[in-house]
Motif scaffolding. Sequence first.
Motif, PDB file in Angstrom:
ATOM      1  N   ALA A 282       3.943   8.590   2.796  1.00  0.00           N
ATOM      2  CA  ALA A 282       3.062   7.417   2.740  1.00  0.00           C
ATOM      3  C   ALA A 282       3.262   6.522   3.964  1.00  0.00           C
ATOM      4  O   ALA A 282       2.287   6.007   4.527  1.00  0.00           O
ATOM      5  CB  ALA A 282       3.303   6.631   1.459  1.00  0.00           C
ATOM      6  N   THR A 283       4.481   6.354   4.389  1.00  0.00           N
ATOM      7  CA  THR A 283       4.757   5.540   5.573  1.00  0.00           C
ATOM      8  C   THR A 283       4.170   6.188   6.820  1.00  0.00           C
ATOM      9  O   THR A 283       3.540   5.517   7.652  1.00  0.00           O
ATOM     10  CB  THR A 283       6.272   5.311   5.737  1.00  0.00           C
ATOM     11  N   GLY A 284       4.351   7.482   6.949  1.00  0.00           N
ATOM     12  CA  GLY A 284       3.779   8.209   8.082  1.00  0.00           C
ATOM     13  C   GLY A 284       2.264   8.169   8.080  1.00  0.00           C
ATOM     14  O   GLY A 284       1.624   7.989   9.129  1.00  0.00           O
ATOM     15  N   LEU A 285       1.686   8.316   6.906  1.00  0.00           N
ATOM     16  CA  LEU A 285       0.228   8.258   6.780  1.00  0.00           C
ATOM     17  C   LEU A 285      -0.293   6.866   7.137  1.00  0.00           C
ATOM     18  O   LEU A 285      -1.289   6.730   7.857  1.00  0.00           O
ATOM     19  CB  LEU A 285      -0.189   8.651   5.363  1.00  0.00           C
ATOM     20  N   ALA A 286       0.386   5.841   6.664  1.00  0.00           N
ATOM     21  CA  ALA A 286      -0.025   4.466   6.971  1.00  0.00           C
ATOM     22  C   ALA A 286       0.105   4.176   8.465  1.00  0.00           C
ATOM     23  O   ALA A 286      -0.789   3.574   9.070  1.00  0.00           O
ATOM     24  CB  ALA A 286       0.808   3.473   6.155  1.00  0.00           C
ATOM     25  N   ALA A 287       1.194   4.598   9.074  1.00  0.00           N
ATOM     26  CA  ALA A 287       1.397   4.359  10.507  1.00  0.00           C
ATOM     27  C   ALA A 287       0.374   5.119  11.341  1.00  0.00           C
ATOM     28  O   ALA A 287      -0.230   4.554  12.275  1.00  0.00           O
ATOM     29  CB  ALA A 287       2.814   4.764  10.913  1.00  0.00           C
TER      30      ALA A 287
ATOM     31  N   HIS B 276      14.571  17.403 -13.254  1.00  0.00           N
ATOM     32  CA  HIS B 276      14.782  15.952 -13.305  1.00  0.00           C
ATOM     33  C   HIS B 276      15.512  15.407 -12.076  1.00  0.00           C
ATOM     34  O   HIS B 276      15.173  14.328 -11.591  1.00  0.00           O
ATOM     35  CB  HIS B 276      15.517  15.563 -14.578  1.00  0.00           C
ATOM     36  N   SER B 277      16.470  16.138 -11.549  1.00  0.00           N
ATOM     37  CA  SER B 277      17.203  15.635 -10.387  1.00  0.00           C
ATOM     38  C   SER B 277      16.336  15.647  -9.123  1.00  0.00           C
ATOM     39  O   SER B 277      16.589  14.893  -8.191  1.00  0.00           O
ATOM     40  CB  SER B 277      18.469  16.458 -10.158  1.00  0.00           C
ATOM     41  N   ALA B 278      15.310  16.477  -9.106  1.00  0.00           N
ATOM     42  CA  ALA B 278      14.435  16.548  -7.937  1.00  0.00           C
ATOM     43  C   ALA B 278      13.459  15.375  -7.871  1.00  0.00           C
ATOM     44  O   ALA B 278      12.917  15.086  -6.805  1.00  0.00           O
ATOM     45  CB  ALA B 278      13.666  17.867  -7.940  1.00  0.00           C
ATOM     46  N   VAL B 279      13.250  14.698  -8.976  1.00  0.00           N
ATOM     47  CA  VAL B 279      12.270  13.614  -9.010  1.00  0.00           C
ATOM     48  C   VAL B 279      12.663  12.479  -8.060  1.00  0.00           C
ATOM     49  O   VAL B 279      11.816  11.956  -7.330  1.00  0.00           O
ATOM     50  CB  VAL B 279      12.055  13.106 -10.450  1.00  0.00           C
TER      51      VAL B 279
ATOM     52  N   VAL C 205      10.425  11.093  -4.808  1.00  0.00           N
ATOM     53  CA  VAL C 205      10.007   9.711  -4.522  1.00  0.00           C
ATOM     54  C   VAL C 205      10.328   9.362  -3.071  1.00  0.00           C
ATOM     55  O   VAL C 205       9.494   8.769  -2.371  1.00  0.00           O
ATOM     56  CB  VAL C 205      10.677   8.714  -5.499  1.00  0.00           C
ATOM     57  N   VAL C 206      11.488   9.743  -2.598  1.00  0.00           N
ATOM     58  CA  VAL C 206      11.867   9.485  -1.203  1.00  0.00           C
ATOM     59  C   VAL C 206      10.911  10.199  -0.255  1.00  0.00           C
ATOM     60  O   VAL C 206      10.412   9.605   0.716  1.00  0.00           O
ATOM     61  CB  VAL C 206      13.330   9.919  -0.939  1.00  0.00           C
TER      62      VAL C 206
ATOM     63  N   ALA D 178       0.827  -1.203   0.000  1.00  0.00           N
ATOM     64  CA  ALA D 178       0.000   0.000   0.000  1.00  0.00           C
ATOM     65  C   ALA D 178       0.861   1.253   0.000  1.00  0.00           C
ATOM     66  O   ALA D 178       0.551   2.231  -0.687  1.00  0.00           O
ATOM     67  CB  ALA D 178      -0.931  -0.006   1.211  1.00  0.00           C
ATOM     68  N   VAL D 179       1.953   1.228   0.746  1.00  0.00           N
ATOM     69  CA  VAL D 179       2.860   2.374   0.769  1.00  0.00           C
ATOM     70  C   VAL D 179       3.471   2.587  -0.614  1.00  0.00           C
ATOM     71  O   VAL D 179       3.513   3.708  -1.129  1.00  0.00           O
ATOM     72  CB  VAL D 179       3.961   2.193   1.844  1.00  0.00           C
ATOM     73  N   ALA D 180       3.921   1.519  -1.250  1.00  0.00           N
ATOM     74  CA  ALA D 180       4.495   1.635  -2.601  1.00  0.00           C
ATOM     75  C   ALA D 180       3.461   2.154  -3.597  1.00  0.00           C
ATOM     76  O   ALA D 180       3.768   3.017  -4.429  1.00  0.00           O
ATOM     77  CB  ALA D 180       5.041   0.279  -3.051  1.00  0.00           C
TER      78      ALA D 180
END
Length: 138
Positions: free
Chosen positions: A60-65, A46-49, A53-54, A9-11
């Motif tokens: 997403a991890t914080g939201l899931a937790a 492009h380098s900021a992409v 993602v990180v 789900a996080v991915a």
Amino acid sequence: MEIVINAGAVAAAVAVAMLIGAIWYSPRVFGRYWMSVSGVDPDDTHSAVALTVVFAAVTATGLAATTYIVWKGFGGSFLAVSVGVATVAWAAFTASRMMTHYLFENRAPGMVALNVANELVTLLGMSLVIGAWVPAGI
């Protein structure tokens, strides 16, 4: 208390965040305005992409937790809790902090609205994925 997070789900939430950003800031949607007001050159993004993602993975991890902790404490629909957590997080942390910075940075009101709205749509999109994909074993 053990916090259960569904890595799939996080991915998927990270992918949703990247998709929303790509559409939102595309030239056909809000990209032309955003680039003209912010002074961003599309060739320099492009380098900021990779970092985006990180950062999306951290969000997403914080939201899931947080969804799991609130759901465990109050019960109810995991999906509804996820959307509620995202909405509160957006209002309490993202929108209010972004608007404070924009006040002092003297940014264009349209830029504020564009970025704050993007954050809401992104968090809600991520929360729908996380909330619909209930962690295994709960």
